[in-house]
Design an enzyme around this catalytic site. Structure first.
Site, PDB file in Angstrom:
ATOM      1  N   ARG A  26      32.025  23.239-102.325  1.00 36.07           N
ATOM      2  CA  ARG A  26      31.434  22.862-101.046  1.00 36.07           C
ATOM      3  C   ARG A  26      29.922  22.884-101.147  1.00 36.07           C
ATOM      4  NH1 ARG A  26      34.185  26.764 -97.743  1.00 36.07           N
ATOM      5  NH2 ARG A  26      33.653  25.308 -96.098  1.00 36.07           N
ATOM      6  N   GLU A  61      39.584  20.413 -88.982  1.00 37.44           N
ATOM      7  CA  GLU A  61      40.200  21.113 -87.860  1.00 37.44           C
ATOM      8  C   GLU A  61      39.275  20.906 -86.665  1.00 37.44           C
ATOM      9  OE1 GLU A  61      40.164  25.398 -87.863  1.00 37.44           O
ATOM     10  OE2 GLU A  61      41.696  25.499 -86.292  1.00 37.44           O
ATOM     11  N   LYS A  74      31.049  27.230 -89.953  1.00 39.06           N
ATOM     12  CA  LYS A  74      31.221  26.937 -88.531  1.00 39.06           C
ATOM     13  C   LYS A  74      31.052  28.208 -87.701  1.00 39.06           C
ATOM     14  CE  LYS A  74      34.558  23.137 -88.750  1.00 39.06           C
ATOM     15  NZ  LYS A  74      35.952  22.817 -88.422  1.00 39.06           N
TER      16      LYS A  74
END
Length: 568
Positions: free
Chosen positions: A262, A37, A272
RNA sequence: UGGGGGAUCGUCUAGCGGUAGGACGCAUGACUCUGGAUCAUGCUACGGGGGUUCGAAUCCUCCUCCCCCAGCCA
């Protein structure tokens, strides 16, 4: 172990693909995608995903698309799109002409939604956001069906078209899938497919005022692109039944989603949101601050794409939550730079040395090896003169045990130069600070060898005072004190673990003259200190270097151990 | 007391019924004109209990612990 070759590195995703190839599940195709994104900069966790997706395509003769999941115009920006493209390229991967955006598919996604409405599988809900939340139920209690759930197909169609036409305010209606409000999987409790957002999109401008939710868009984008293996992180595991439901109801091509854990790294954060806070609240200078785990930060710090890819390979791929020791990353960059970085000499904290018996005006050019690991990198000449600088840390007035550097009366070797002996120490009368060392040199030891074969244990780096160039050097350490920054006191937050010593700026460092004009893409080993690269802040008049990583420092360990022994 | 995942050296990871391997890390030593690099040696790991089997980290079973999900974020 057996004398056979070690098994080639593998992991569960490779096994799945190999099995699919064997059974011809997708006609022998392998098609992956990296779907960021564009709402922030990529970090090393994304690098793992990039290496995985592009790497898998590479090894199985397939292709990997770059697709931006740009379904939320309120958070996404063009700036991020550009940085992401740059980062993927920097890592050495290419998507050729397969650069896609979820927003490319908005029209088709809309048509699919209409299909679902016509099938009676989607409806326009006019509950408020708060009401929808209440109706959703909880983890242990079933939800309630919305009073709007059984609107007629015609009414739904009409409402949905008017949503698109801009007749309604934000938040007044949503399109939801009609699945099961009692499902144990919350994702199946009539998830929202479209929301009204009168916001300008960075690519579609004001064409749309309804935007698809990620859950609605993602699986369909994969389907449209004929992705075979849709690789994502663990938290999407229980979204998979929803994606499959959409695909099956629509009767379209169905990719296979595979989830992996992850990356978490010690001494840093990887979300983020948290990285953004570090930037916005001034803990770092920006997304590309060399202390950040972002790809742009690592790049500025002096990491090579090879080291990052090697790291990605070494950490493996699995479904177990894990936290990788940042020392492995540091090992990877040392491993790469040791082989490739030319050696130079630079003194970070200069201490003046005058060689009393060396002729006043004499300058000698001494030959130095550029990289002992790679003789083809050749040699260079380094000027030597009567006044030099050595590292302040390399002198001790009162040396501890096992010290074989400079001290009063001690003889050391200057790398590629001469043996020198410290004969006097000059101190500032007021502060008592050592300001200069008076030494003598042995002219017979030129080049660093003594004809009588006497041994010196210490070899120091140095620069000629009259020839050295000045530079600023920035030393970096871990951004967080604790291995896991999330480990905080009651009520505290991760920022309380930010290290106060993650950046140290040194002015007036002295570097050998060959470094003049060094460019930001070059990387060096400053002998005995670590690997360094010029920072983009450098100008013609002032060089600025970043320390990428230190060298292994055995002496530091010895000294630390000795101090601990004394304490006991 | 819902649903979905996961537990192997300090850390990551192999192992897929035949007796736990690699990497990083750490320790010790050798070598060395970088206390770098290199080399050698070593380092209390299968979450727990039952069961199946000649044999279990691998299969069955019960338990424990950890992670994710209640955005009109992705």
């Amino acid at each position: 172990m057996a004398l056979t070759d070690p098994a080639p590195p593998t992991h569960f995703i490779k096994r799945i693909i190999e099995e699919d190839l064997k059974t011809n599940k997708y006609d022998g195709r392998v098609m992956t995608r990296f779907p960021p994104e564009p709402n922030g900069y990529l970090h090393i966790g994304h690098a793992k995903s990039i290496c995985l997706n592009f790497g898998l395509a590479e090894t199985y003769g397939g292709l990997c698309n770059l697709r931006f999941d740009d379904t939320n115009p309120t958070k996404e920006e063009f700036e991020y799109v550009e940085s992401i493209k740059e980062d993927v390229h920097w890592l050495g991967f290419d998507w050729d002409d397969r650069l896609y955006y979820a927003s490319d598919y908005f029209e088709q996604l809309f048509d699919y939604a209409v299909q679902l409405i016509k099938k009676g599988k989607a409806y326009v809900d006019s509950l408020s956001a708060e009401e929808i939340k209440e109706y959703r139920g909880t983890l242990t209690e079933a939800g309630k069906e919305s009073p709007y759930r059984n609107r007629s197909i015609e009414e739904n169609l009409d409402l949905f078209r008017r949503m698109r036409a801009g007749e309604f305010q934000d938040g007044t209606h949503v399109l939801r899938a009609k699945i099961d409000m009692a499902s144990g999987n919350l994702n199946m409790r009539d998830p929202v497919m479209y929301r009204i957002l009168h916001a300008e999109h960075h690519r579609t401008g004001n064409k749309w005022c309804i935007y698809p939710m990620y859950d609605w868009a993602h699986g369909l984008c994969d389907s449209i692109e004929k992705i075979t293996h849709s690789i994502c992180t663990l938290e999407f595991e229980d979204h998979r039944p929803l994606y499959d439901w959409f695909l099956e109801e629509l009767g379209v091509y169905q990719p296979q989603q595979i989830e992996f854990a992850r990356l978490n790294l010690t001494h840093t954060v990887m979300s983020k949101r948290k990285l953004l806070r570090l930037v916005e609240e001034g803990y770092v200078r920006g997304w590309d601050d060399p202390r950040m785990p972002t790809i742009s930060g690592l790049r500025r710090r002096g990491y090579t794409p090879e080291a990052v890819k090697d790291f990605s390979e070494r950490i493996g791929v699995a479904k177990k939550d894990s936290m990788v020791d940042i020392k492995l990353l540091e090992w990877c960059i040392r491993e790469d730079l040791n082989k490739h970085a030319p050696r130079v000499m630079g003194v970070l904290r200069p201490l003046r040395v005058v060689i009393e018996n060396y002729p006043e005006d004499q300058v000698e050019e001494l030959e130095a090896i550029n990289n002992p690991e790679n003789p083809t990198m050749g040699t260079r000449m380094v000027p030597f003169s009567r006044v030099l600088y050595v590292e302040r840390d390399d002198f001790r007035e009162d040396p501890p045990k096992k010290w074989f550097r400079l001290a009063p009366g001690r003889e050391v070797r200057l790398r590629y130069g001469y043996y020198i002996t410290c004969v006097d120490v000059v101190k500032d009368k007021k502060t008592g600070e050592v300001v200069e060392l008076r030494c003598t040199y042995d002219p017979a030891t030129k080049g660093g060898w003594s004809p009588d074969g006497r041994k010196v244990r210490g070899t120091l780096h140095w620069v000629s005072a009259g020839h050295a160039i000045e530079a600023e050097v920035r030393l970096y350490d871990h951004l967080f004190l604790k291995a896991n920054p999330e480990e905080v006191e009651e009520g505290g937050d991760f920022k309380s673990n930010v290290s106060p010593n993650s950046l140290e700026v040194l002015q007036s460092c002295r570097l050998e003259p060959s470094l003049a004009g060094a460019t930001p893409k070059s990387r060096y080993q400053f002998e005995r200190l670590g690997y360094f690269c010029p920072d983009p802040d450098s100008s013609v008049s002032k060089l600025v270097f970043n320390r990428t990583v230190t060298l292994r420092d055995t002496w530091a360990k010895i000294e630390k151990k000795m101090k601990e022994e004394i304490k006991q």
